[in-house]
Design an enzyme around this catalytic site. Structure first.
Site, short mmCIF file in Angstrom:
data_model
loop_
_atom_site.label_atom_id
_atom_site.label_comp_id
_atom_site.label_asym_id
_atom_site.label_seq_id
_atom_site.Cartn_x
_atom_site.Cartn_y
_atom_site.Cartn_z
CB SER A 22 -0.93 0.00 1.21
OG SER A 22 -0.18 -0.07 2.41
CB CYS A 23 4.41 1.89 0.89
SG CYS A 23 4.38 1.45 2.64
CB VAL A 24 2.98 5.68 -2.94
CG1 VAL A 24 3.30 6.27 -4.31
CG2 VAL A 24 1.54 5.16 -2.93
#
Lengths: 202, 175
Positions: free
Chosen positions: B33-35
């Site tokens: 879910s990190c960018v």
């Protein structure tokens, strides 16, 4: 609350609670598979920094995971994670066959892992309930097969979302001769830890 | 050979920021879910990469690093690159997946990270020259500053290699 703020007594209690809970879960898995699993002593992890140290290097290795939200008196997230090769062991035991790679993964295989997680987490929660008289219920587990780091970081970030720091109870279970390894996390909401300690009288 | 290259990669861990000037390789491993948001400055030939975990702080967060939240990461990246060439900067956006499927009451963290970064980049008129976000698969990537080559990896797929030097320099002239 961080592990440094958690007294040694409470850390021991969390380890013991994790041990009893996962003992129940692993017994259920043994009943399902006819295989005896070895359980490691749970660790209490503090995740109050942004750095999460991954337990299953290499970080890009394929891993199968499930996570289910737990509601009631000890809210949190319960997650079971298996390296791909270990998931294949489970699939072979439970269905007689296993996907060779990600392209062969289908809904049947997914539902097998979901069911394993459902039964294991259910038994974990039953053990906790017997200890605490808590009322606990869980959502159906969600499934993922992806890079180890992507699964673990997504779980951590989700748990960190509403709180600044996080206590995680982590346990590994394995089958010594079979290259099988599984990982269990319980990520309780910070507020619900106090409730747990009160319930067990410490 | 591959190993030699990999040792030079500066990997931004969760909440971290890495910078390269002139040459170097920046990357992120295992984005769920990190960018990974990378800003490239064609005039300074510098790039800064943040591994963003959440869109914005939910109350005070004394333990936060600037790279942890989208709202703090972007100003930090701009500051690291310096101000003179602000109008020519380009962005690369990778990650923001929802790896666990069929969740009830999903927090949509991946999607919200991407939405917040879009909003912040748009407000600063920073164009996105490459984006691979959303979906259900984790991602790793490396960006080679010297060649403009981006390598994107997902499980079960061969690596995607894209040369962005044209997109980056072409837009540099326009800017």
């Amino acid at each position: 609350m961080t592990t440094t703020e958690l007294s040694a007594l409470r850390q021991d209690a969390l380890r013991e609670i994790g041990n009893i809970g996962l003992g129940g879960a692993v017994t259920a898995l043994s009943d399902m598979t006819g295989v005896l699993f070895t359980l490691e002593v749970p660790e209490v992890l503090e995740l109050n920094t942004t750095q999460v140290h991954f337990v299953f290097p290499p970080e890009e290795s394929l891993m199968v995971g499930t996570v289910a939200r737990v509601e009631g008196d000890w809210r949190g997230e319960g997650a079971f994670l298996f390296p791909w090769e270990s998931a294949q062991v489970l699939w072979r035991i439970l269905t007689g066959t296993a996907p060779a790679d990600l392209s062969e993964l289908n809904e049947l295989y997914e539902s097998v892992i979901r069911e394993v997680a459902n039964i294991m987490l259910g038994n974990f929660l039953t053990a906790i309930t017997q200890m605490t008289q808590f009322e606990l219920h869980m959502e159906p587990p969600a499934f993922a097969a992806d890079m180890a780091a992507a699964l673990l970081s997504s779980l951590m970030v989700e748990a960190l979302h509403d709180q600044r720091e996080l206590i995680a109870i982590e346990t590994r279970f394995s089958v010594p001769d079979q290259h099988f390894e599984g990982l269990f996390f319980y990520l309780p909401e910070t507020g619900s830890l106090q409730k747990l300690f009160e319930a067990v009288g410490i | 050979m591959l190993q030699v290259v990999r040792t030079e990669v500066q990997l931004a861990g969760m909440g971290e920021i890495k910078v390269a000037r002139g040459a170097g390789v920046l990357g992120c491993i295992g984005l769920g879910s990190c960018v990974g948001v990378l800003l490239y400055d064609p005039v300074a030939a510098a790039a800064a990469l943040a591994h963003v975990m959440l869109p914005e702080p939910n109350g005070a967060d004394p333990n936060a690093t600037p790279g942890k939240y989208a709202t703090t990461a972007l100003p930090a990246l701009l500051e690291l690159l310096g101000t003179p060439y602000a109008s020519q900067r380009k962005a690369i956006l990778i990650g923001g997946a929802e790896v666990f499927q069929n969740r009830q009451n999903t927090l949509r963290i991946g999607a919200r990270n991407v939405e917040k970064l879009h909003e912040l980049l748009q407000a600063r008129r920073i164009p996105i020259v490459f984006e691979d976000t959303g979906g259900h698969h984790g991602r790793s990537f490396e960006f080679d500053l010297a060649s403009g080559q981006l390598t994107l990896r997902k499980v079960g797929e061969p690596p995607q290699v894209r040369n962005l030097s044209h997109a980056l320099s072409m837009l540099a002239k326009a800017g």
